[in-house]
Write an enzyme that holds these catalytic residues in place. Structure first.
Site, PDB file in Angstrom:
ATOM      1  N   CYS A   1      44.426 -27.784 -28.394  1.00  0.00           N
ATOM      2  CA  CYS A   1      44.100 -26.735 -29.371  1.00  0.00           C
ATOM      3  C   CYS A   1      44.798 -27.009 -30.701  1.00  0.00           C
ATOM      4  O   CYS A   1      45.833 -27.662 -30.743  1.00  0.00           O
ATOM      5  CB  CYS A   1      44.513 -25.332 -28.926  1.00  0.00           C
ATOM      6  SG  CYS A   1      43.859 -24.851 -27.334  1.00  0.00           S
TER       7      CYS A   1
ATOM      8  N   TRP B   1      40.653 -26.091 -27.016  1.00  0.00           N
ATOM      9  CA  TRP B   1      40.279 -26.961 -25.901  1.00  0.00           C
ATOM     10  C   TRP B   1      40.670 -26.197 -24.658  1.00  0.00           C
ATOM     11  O   TRP B   1      41.855 -25.937 -24.418  1.00  0.00           O
ATOM     12  CB  TRP B   1      41.032 -28.284 -25.990  1.00  0.00           C
ATOM     13  CG  TRP B   1      40.524 -29.318 -25.037  1.00  0.00           C
ATOM     14  CD1 TRP B   1      39.408 -30.079 -25.193  1.00  0.00           C
ATOM     15  CD2 TRP B   1      41.101 -29.721 -23.798  1.00  0.00           C
ATOM     16  NE1 TRP B   1      39.269 -30.932 -24.125  1.00  0.00           N
ATOM     17  CE2 TRP B   1      40.287 -30.739 -23.256  1.00  0.00           C
ATOM     18  CE3 TRP B   1      42.237 -29.326 -23.082  1.00  0.00           C
ATOM     19  CZ2 TRP B   1      40.565 -31.354 -22.048  1.00  0.00           C
ATOM     20  CZ3 TRP B   1      42.510 -29.944 -21.872  1.00  0.00           C
ATOM     21  CH2 TRP B   1      41.681 -30.947 -21.370  1.00  0.00           C
TER      22      TRP B   1
ATOM     23  N   ARG C   1      41.605 -31.827 -32.011  1.00  0.00           N
ATOM     24  CA  ARG C   1      42.477 -31.300 -30.954  1.00  0.00           C
ATOM     25  C   ARG C   1      41.701 -30.448 -29.949  1.00  0.00           C
ATOM     26  O   ARG C   1      42.265 -29.950 -28.982  1.00  0.00           O
ATOM     27  CB  ARG C   1      43.606 -30.469 -31.563  1.00  0.00           C
ATOM     28  CG  ARG C   1      44.479 -31.243 -32.534  1.00  0.00           C
ATOM     29  CD  ARG C   1      45.561 -30.360 -33.086  1.00  0.00           C
ATOM     30  NE  ARG C   1      46.478 -29.940 -32.054  1.00  0.00           N
ATOM     31  CZ  ARG C   1      47.518 -30.643 -31.642  1.00  0.00           C
ATOM     32  NH1 ARG C   1      47.785 -31.804 -32.199  1.00  0.00           N
ATOM     33  NH2 ARG C   1      48.303 -30.189 -30.696  1.00  0.00           N
TER      34      ARG C   1
END
Ligand code: M6R
Length: 604
Positions: free
Chosen positions: A2, A74, A27
């Site tokens: 993230c 993510w 990311r």
């Protein structure tokens, strides 16, 4: 995983936050969201999908505020849905939070807070943070204390940025996940990585574990968790915004492939002295590695292939060395003691598996070094020493220039280690030095003359793609296959040339091109292995110099200049990167952001 960003300043923060998120999408890109102070409270917009989709959503609604936070995700806890997108808020929307990392005790905190009536609307671990802050606000604490108390209760890894309704202040804390502060006159940023705000400022402060910062229009206050002031030095990053953008290229990956001559020149700059016939790795004084009896290199993915390259180089120089997958290290590591050197190879310096291996090595008393691209990364802080590859930011999820730079830096480091361990004459680099010095030019020539686009087109309709190499060509074969599969989504495998006949040969057909890497080490054997596949119908693409016999035998040929076997694989790898790139482009794949992957894998 993230990416998080925060901004305090004048005017509307939205544009800055969205640009920052786009620069952080490497990311993770499962969902995106922003929250701003809009005068009457906190306004949040978030949704599943990429930042571009968030932008479309925001375009229809007016969202305005000078202070805000943003997140690109993510997924770890819960699927990539709108509800699980960050920022997360408490029930009253008095507090908004973005987070990168994993809160290990979230289930226990969630149960406790739910029991007290706090209502949860997502599956995430993060959502406990705004509720916890709200809990302390409800207990009568003011905003800053409520934030500190909440942070104190978290276990696990986090970079957290929070804001409370009605004030132009951001609160942030770091423990185990990266967080960097950017500072410009009257404008301040918090982000997971520098490219998020590089077009606004080059002045940065990398936070350390345990740091808590308070950012308002007056500036940044650096403290520990208890609120005691701490000193943190600012640094100037020498990356310019253009460097962090795509420039003239269609994809970051292609740009980064073409940046390799520069990256390699930066890597070796001041570290080799060809005129005096020596490596001048000033990062480590002679004698640093005296007494080392064994070297273990730990890494994942592409970095593991670079580690394997470094390990084979060390073994050739007579130093006992093994490359190990970092994620296997806790269950299958060879013994470690104070005479072991553990080298963590990680471009990001944030890969959880590699950090775990590094921490184990530290705990067990080994000497540790990290080879990384990110100054201020967790690995660089936690290892005894760090060697930076100076490749510049790599945005494409597929690692390219960092592999080349890692491999070259491991060669230089390997030389230092070999001389310390086996005596000054151990590593005979006399012939390698001029080749090392000219590697940027050679890569440039490969890039200028490559016919990889034609090869990719010719074999577009294949069923599987095989890559074979021997010695230092073996890690390159593994890397060639990894690159191919991750960006084309086609099946690809890398093998040691001699292994083909021990099983994989059964798969060979006219629809399975075999890319054979010739480094100059036992090439006759590799050629024989390639011919064994060719006899069974597989087209062979030889990656070798023009005057090499393999160029005549093979169905196709990708040119590399004549050089030392220790470096030939790196040149071959550039050709293979281009083959993968063009194959993926023909298939119209999202090359910079392959499905299911993220640049920095901060979960185990
Ligand atoms: O940041 P690291 O070098 O530690 O990353 C390790 C792997 O996740 C990474 O090399 C990955 O395999 C590549 N991005 C694939 O191209």
């Amino acid at each position: 995983m993230c990416g998080i960003i925060g901004r305090v300043g004048d005017g509307n923060a939205i544009e800055t936050l969205l640009t920052g998120l786009e620069n952080l999408e490497y990311r993770g890109y499962d969902s995106a969201g922003v929250a701003v102070q809009n005068g009457s409270g906190i306004a949040v917009q978030k949704r599943s999908g990429k930042v571009e989709e968030l932008k479309e959503t925001i375009a229809d609604r007016s969202l305005d505020g000078a202070v805000g936070i943003g997140h690109t995700r993510w997924s770890t806890h819960g699927p990539p849905t709108d509800e699980n997108a960050h920022p997360h808020t408490d029930g009253t929307q008095d507090v908004a939070v973005v987070h990168n990392g994993i809160i290990e005790n979230y289930a226990e905190l969630k149960a406790r807070l739910a029991k007290r009536g706090y209502e949860f609307t997502s599956d995430t671990d993060t959502e406990v943070i705004p509720h916890l802050i709200q809990y302390y606000l409800d207990e009568g604490y003011e905003n800053e204390t409520a934030f500190r108390r909440a942070i104190d209760e978290l276990e696990g890894s986090y970079a957290v940025t929070a804001m409370c309704s009605g004030e132009h202040v951001l609160y942030a804390a770091r423990q185990g996940s990266p967080l960097v502060v950017g500072m410009e006159d009257g404008e301040y940023f918090l982000a997971s990585d520098v490219p998020a705000f590089l077009e606004y400022t080059e002045t940065v402060v990398y936070l350390e574990d345990g740091d808590v910062v308070i950012v308002d229009e007056e500036g940044v206050e650096f403290t520990d968790l208890e609120g005691n002031p701490i000193a943190r030095e600012s640094e100037t990053v020498d990356w310019d915004p253009e460097q962090a953008g795509k420039g003239e290229f269609d994809h970051f990956m292609l740009k980064e492939i073409h940046e390799q001559p520069t990256a390699l020149a930066q890597a070796i700059e001041g570290r080799i002295d060809p005129e005096n016939g020596r490596i001048a790795l000033s990062d480590f004084d002679p004698g640093t590695f005296e007494g080392i009896e064994a070297v273990q290199l730990v890494a994942c993915g592409t970095s593991y292939h670079a580690a394997l390259y470094g390990s084979l180089f060390l073994n050739q120089a007579g130093v006992r060395s093994t490359a190990l997958l970092a994620n296997e290290y806790s269950v299958a590591a060879p013994p470690i003691d104070e005479n072991t050197l553990v080298i963590a190879v990680t471009q990001s310096g944030e890969t959880a598996d590699t950090l775990n291996a590094l921490r184990r090595a530290n705990r067990e008393g080994a000497n540790t070094v990290t080879v990384s691209n990110v100054v201020g990364s967790t690995a660089a802080r936690e290892a005894d020493d760090a060697l930076f590859i100076r490749a510049g930011p790599e945005i494409g999820v597929a690692a390219t220039k960092t592999f080349s730079s890692q491999a070259v830096m491991l060669t230089l480091l390997g030389d230092r280690i070999a001389r310390d361990v086996r005596g000054e004459s151990a590593a005979d680099l006399e012939s390698l030095l001029p080749e090392l010095a000219s590697i940027p030019d050679r890569v440039e020539r490969v890039l200028e003359t490559s016919t990889a686009d034609r090869i990719a087109q010719r074999y577009e309709d294949s069923e599987s793609y095989f890559f074979i190499g021997r010695g230092l060509g073996f890690p390159v074969a593994l890397e060639g296959a990894l690159k191919f599969k991750e960006i084309t989504y086609e099946h690809a495998e890398g093998f040691a040339s001699g292994e083909l006949k021990h099983g994989p040969l059964a798969l060979v057909t006219p629809k399975t091109p075999v890319f054979a890497i010739f480094t100059g080490d036992e090439d006759e054997k590799t050629l024989k292995n390639a011919e064994e596949a060719q006899t069974r119908g597989a087209p062979v693409v030889a990656v070798c110099p023009d005057d090499h016999r393999a160029a005549d035998v093979a169905d196709e040929h990708l040119w590399i200049p004549n050089t030392e076997p220790d470096l030939a694989g790196l040149l071959a790898n550039v050709q293979l990167q281009l083959v993968s790139y063009h194959a993926a482009d023909l298939l119209d794949r999202p090359i910079d952001k392959p499905r299911n992957l993220a640049k920095s894998v901060t979960v185990e």
